[in-house]
Design a protein around this motif. Structure first.
Motif: not given
Length: 254
Positions: A46, A50, A82, A162, A164
């Motif tokens: 990730f 990014t 994200r 995205l 997480d």
């Protein structure tokens, strides 16, 4: 055609290889999962996607263009947003002000025909937090604070989102609502949105993801539909140590 691609990414920290020739692709109009044991390299990937980390080697492409060396801000303007595994909200601000900051940052390029306050309230409503807009985020339960972070990411009007650990700290009802919201977002043809999520809640993953990539020790060991991944012996062995993977989650995609 993939909207986002990470191709043959290697990430070394001294002698530690966190990512080893890892490739992931994310298509518009679907939720893609990225799963694996703790320490598999998911958050590291990730961070490469990014722009928080520059890979040792490999390429990141967005809509066919190489963005490997572009900054975080440049990727954000392109439409990459994200959330974080560890909450990164402004705890001293209200939920509304957390989201308003994001709207204001993107207003000129993405929301110029809408009022800032109107968009901020709309994003909070999307995640079910319209009634706590004026509450200081630091006083909210962890699950609600995580939803504020999601609303703030949506305020970037992303093309690739995205997430997480989006269900961390959420109760069962909240997790179900987030799953439904993600499916609605990617089903909206006007959004043309692609979602990539890292998640340990396998019921959530199997219920919302069209495809799943599985990382283990920095390598992608499987790519496929939820059913294909559940049926993969290597995945079961790496992730949960055998047939427990199938037994625990076999009905999650039904």
């Amino acid at each position: 055609m993939a909207l986002l691609e990470a191709e043959r990414v290697v990430m070394r920290f001294g002698g530690v290889v966190a990512l080893d020739d890892a490739s992931v692709d994310v298509g518009p109009g679907e939720v893609t999962g990225l799963i694996g044991p703790n320490g598999a390299g998911k958050t590291t990937l990730f961070n490469v996607i990014t722009g928080l980390l520059a890979p040792t080697s490999g390429t990141v492409r967005f809509d066919g263009a190489d963005i490997t060396r572009k900054s975080v801000a440049q990727r954000s303007q392109l439409g990459v947003a994200r959330t974080f595994q560890k909450l990164e909200a402004f705890n001293s601000l209200s939920a509304f002000d957390n989201v308003r900051v994001s709207v204001e940052q993107n207003h000129r390029s993405k929301w110029r025909h809408r009022r800032v306050s109107e968009v901020a309230h709309e994003m909070l409503g999307k995640v079910g937090l319209g009634d706590v807009a004026d509450v200081t985020v630091g006083t909210l339960p962890t699950g609600s604070a995580r939803l504020v972070e999601l609303a703030r990411a949506l305020a970037c009007r992303p093309r690739v989102l995205l997430l997480d650990e989006p269900s961390s700290g959420l109760n069962e009802e909240e997790t179900s609502s987030v799953g439904e919201m993600l499916l609605e977002l990617v089903a909206d043809e006007g959004n043309d949105l692609a979602v990539l999520l890292v998640e340990h809640d396998m019921s959530f993953v199997m219920g919302v993801c069209a495809r799943i990539h599985v990382l283990d020790f920095g390598k992608v060991i499987a790519v496929g539909t939820p059913l294909e991944v559940q049926s993969d012996a290597a995945v079961r062995a790496a992730y949960l140590g055998g047939d427990e993977f199938r037994g625990a989650y076999a009905g999650a995609d039904g």
